[in-house]
Design an enzyme around this catalytic site. Sequence first.
Site, short mmCIF file in Angstrom:
data_model
loop_
_atom_site.label_atom_id
_atom_site.label_comp_id
_atom_site.label_asym_id
_atom_site.label_seq_id
_atom_site.Cartn_x
_atom_site.Cartn_y
_atom_site.Cartn_z
N HIS A 25 0.84 -1.19 0.00
CA HIS A 25 0.00 0.00 0.00
C HIS A 25 0.89 1.25 0.00
CE1 HIS A 25 -3.64 -2.33 1.73
NE2 HIS A 25 -3.72 -2.21 0.42
N LYS A 43 5.16 1.48 0.72
CA LYS A 43 6.04 1.29 -0.43
C LYS A 43 7.52 1.47 -0.06
CE LYS A 43 2.62 2.10 -4.00
NZ LYS A 43 2.09 0.76 -3.91
N THR A 72 2.21 -5.46 -8.20
CA THR A 72 1.28 -4.48 -8.74
C THR A 72 2.10 -3.34 -9.34
OG1 THR A 72 1.07 -3.65 -6.48
CG2 THR A 72 -0.70 -5.07 -7.28
N THR A 98 2.65 0.12 -9.42
CA THR A 98 3.51 1.13 -8.78
C THR A 98 4.57 0.48 -7.92
OG1 THR A 98 1.62 2.64 -8.79
CG2 THR A 98 3.50 3.26 -7.43
N THR A 99 4.19 -0.54 -7.17
CA THR A 99 5.17 -1.24 -6.33
C THR A 99 6.27 -1.83 -7.21
OG1 THR A 99 3.49 -1.73 -4.66
CG2 THR A 99 5.49 -3.08 -4.63
N SER A 137 -2.23 -1.55 -11.41
CA SER A 137 -2.23 -1.00 -10.07
C SER A 137 -3.28 -1.75 -9.25
CB SER A 137 -2.58 0.49 -10.17
OG SER A 137 -2.78 1.03 -8.89
N GLY A 138 -3.04 -1.89 -7.95
CA GLY A 138 -3.98 -2.62 -7.10
C GLY A 138 -5.42 -2.17 -7.23
N ASP A 151 -4.48 -6.51 -7.79
CA ASP A 151 -4.60 -7.52 -6.73
C ASP A 151 -5.32 -8.74 -7.28
OD1 ASP A 151 -3.44 -5.73 -4.89
OD2 ASP A 151 -5.39 -4.94 -4.31
N HIS A 180 -10.70 -0.50 -2.59
CA HIS A 180 -10.67 -1.81 -3.25
C HIS A 180 -10.49 -2.95 -2.25
CE1 HIS A 180 -6.45 -0.70 -2.94
NE2 HIS A 180 -6.10 -1.93 -3.26
#
Length: 128
Positions: A12, A16, A38, A40-41, A58-59, A64, A91
């Site tokens: 999250h 990060k 995901t 951005t990570t 992205s999540g 996810d 989400h």
Amino acid sequence: MTTSQYVALIAHDNKKHDMIEFVQRHLETCRAESLVATRTTGTNIETETGLPVTKMLSGPLGGDLQIGALIATEQVKAVIFLRDPLTAHPHEPDINALMKACDTHNVPLATNLATAELILEHLSVTRE
């Protein structure tokens, strides 16, 4: 039956930085694994460590769930999901589905740094 291959990394927003530091501490172990994350990570991990990462959405946009699908098809051997339990996430149903997939398919799931350390230590030892 597909052979498990990925270690999934999810964090999250408020976690990060912790994920980057974690991967940097375990660079050699992570280098020996196929990583999926995901968007951005994964991008942050690639930028900060130079490690290749297969990136999903992205999540909040379905990443996810994409990783959950990889779990369901036995393509993930462990999930490190540094969650922020103090922030609401729109989400949340997707997060719960990912966690359910881990439980259903008996995939180790770390949701904090202490359990993440144990998972990577195990991966390191089983590779030797």
